[in-house]
Scaffold this active site. Structure first.
Site, short mmCIF file in Angstrom:
data_model
loop_
_atom_site.label_atom_id
_atom_site.label_comp_id
_atom_site.label_asym_id
_atom_site.label_seq_id
_atom_site.Cartn_x
_atom_site.Cartn_y
_atom_site.Cartn_z
CE LYS A 187 -4.23 -1.71 0.00
NZ LYS A 187 -4.05 -3.13 -0.25
C1 LIG Z 1 -10.02 -1.68 -1.38
C2 LIG Z 1 -9.45 -2.46 -0.24
N1 LIG Z 1 -10.13 -2.52 0.92
C3 LIG Z 1 -9.66 -3.20 1.98
C4 LIG Z 1 -8.47 -3.88 1.92
C5 LIG Z 1 -8.01 -4.65 3.12
O1 LIG Z 1 -6.81 -4.14 3.62
P1 LIG Z 1 -5.95 -4.98 4.67
O2 LIG Z 1 -5.12 -5.94 3.91
O3 LIG Z 1 -5.11 -3.92 5.38
O4 LIG Z 1 -6.91 -5.62 5.60
C6 LIG Z 1 -7.73 -3.85 0.75
C7 LIG Z 1 -6.46 -4.59 0.67
O5 LIG Z 1 -5.97 -4.98 -0.36
C8 LIG Z 1 -8.22 -3.14 -0.36
O6 LIG Z 1 -7.54 -3.09 -1.52
#
Ligand SMILES: Cc1ncc(COP(=O)(O)O)c(C=O)c1O
Length: 386
Positions: A187
């Site tokens: 990210k």
């Molecule tokens: C649009 C979106 N929402 C939520 C998430 C979830 O993030 P995390 O991996 O920090 O839980 C991601 C992760 O790829 C994402 O791309």
């Protein structure tokens, strides 16, 4: 063109400052949620501004779950979101026994199409979860207007969106109830696993803080570092285990300081691609409105009807030339769980379907050299000009 080494699709950018801070935590004896997490929360809240409180969690998934729980979403409720997202956005709705109601996307921005939201609102609708796809802000004004009209909550999935602005305001400082960021390894700012939830509402912040750590009324750092006998705590709800470690926060503190520099570096790569990939059978990614910031978490091209290769062949040939690409996203309604649970057909969301069939995400990250960018651009050209 043939690169000697494979260029990965994404890589984090960890500097000496992050490493020194992690070592400091390792030597301090405090590994879990503690002083570094508190500092990261304070600095994150200051970064967003507008008097938000920030609550550090172990992922955006946890943050979205906590946010919806704190807003009282429960069994049988409906939460409107986009089909064009990662499954985490919708799975947290199911954790609470509620149902995601998917909406198609705008063909230009690839964000939820605000003109299609009102038609799916029912008496059971409780919230809207827009996603800032790739780091381009969703059309928040109409979404917030609809939420106001129907008394719905808004939780922004800002997993891709730091720093992103909408009409001059940083995502996180708008009038939504909660905004949630991801610091997953790929990210825009990364702590390996991690996330942050921000809100302007003290009662939501308080509920999320308690539920983040087992529903305990005081956190472990307060209890163990107090000089008075301080073993007592109370469990006031069946909470979760969603807290951030100080090791992750050590990374986050320094990643946050570089958030704008990282964004500028990615924006430069986007400009390089824009300039060199014109005049190919491609639709280039949409831009932020004049004066606004796109975080450029993703650079998503679409092969147009005149391209002589399929999307899948394109990605295979890019890999053969040493360039890692990806696809964002396989729309949720095409996945077996979502398809079968809600009886969804591919053509129910025609824009998401046709977009999915032609999208390719090119590598865009701060550790890419100019040579990496040139190699990527040359590979795209070699595949498309034939
Ligand atoms: C649009 C979106 N929402 C939520 C998430 C979830 O993030 P995390 O991996 O920090 O839980 C991601 C992760 O790829 C994402 O791309």
């Amino acid at each position: 063109m043939m690169t000697t080494e494979f260029l990965p699709f994404a890589l984090p950018d960890i500097g000496e400052e992050e490493i020194t801070e992690v070592l400091d935590s390792l030597k301090s004896g405090w590994l879990t949620t503690g002083p570094k997490t508190k500092r990261f929360e304070k600095e994150f809240a200051e970064f967003i501004g507008n008097d938000v409180e920030a609550i550090a969690v172990n992922s955006a998934t946890s943050g979205l779950h906590l946010a919806l729980e704190a807003l009282g979403i429960g069994a049988g409720d409906e939460v409107i979101t986009t089909t064009y997202t990662f499954t985490a956005t919708a799975e947290v709705i199911r954790y609470l026994g509620a149902n995601p109601i998917f909406v198609d996307i705008d063909p230009h921005t690839l964000n939820i199409d605000p003109t299609k939201i009102e038609e799916v609102i029912t008496p059971r609708t409780k919230a809207i979860v827009p996603v800032h796809f790739g780091g381009l802000a969703a059309e928040m004004n109409p979404i917030l207007d609809i939420a106001g009209k129907y008394n719905l909550k808004v939780v922004e999935d800002a997993a891709h969106a730091i720093p992103t602005t909408y009409r001059g305001e940083l995502i996180g400082s708008l009038k939504s109830d909660v905004t949630v960021y991801s610091f997953y390894a790929t990210k825009p700012i990364a702590t390996g696993e991690g996330g942050m939830l921000v809100t302007r509402h003290p009662e939501i912040a308080q509920r999320c803080r308690v539920m983040r750590l087992h529903g305990i009324s005081r956190d472990a750092f307060d209890r163990y570092t107090s000089t008075k006998p301080n073993w007592h705590y109370e469990v006031i709800a069946p909470g979760f285990k969603d807290n951030m470690t100080d090791l992750a926060a050590s990374l986050g503190i320094h990643q946050l300081k570089k958030a704008w520099i990282f964004q500028q570096q990615r924006a430069k790569i986007a400009t390089f691609y824009d300039e060199h990939l014109r005049d190919l059978p491609l639709i280039l990614p949409p831009k932020a409105q004049a004066g606004d910031t796109h975080s450029w978490h993703l650079y998503v091209i679409r092969l147009d009807d005149t391209a002589k290769v399929s999307r899948n062949t394109f990605i295979e040939e890019m890999a053969a030339k040493g360039i890692g690409c990806s696809v964002h996203y396989i729309p949720l309604h095409l996945h077996p769980y979502w398809r079968d649970t809600y009886n969804l057909r591919p053509e129910d969301f025609p824009v998401a379907l046709s977009t999915y069939e032609c999208v390719v995400s090119l590598p865009i990250y701060t550790r890419m050299t100019l040579e990496d960018q040139e190699n990527t651009m040359t590979a795209v050209k070699e595949i498309l000009i034939r």
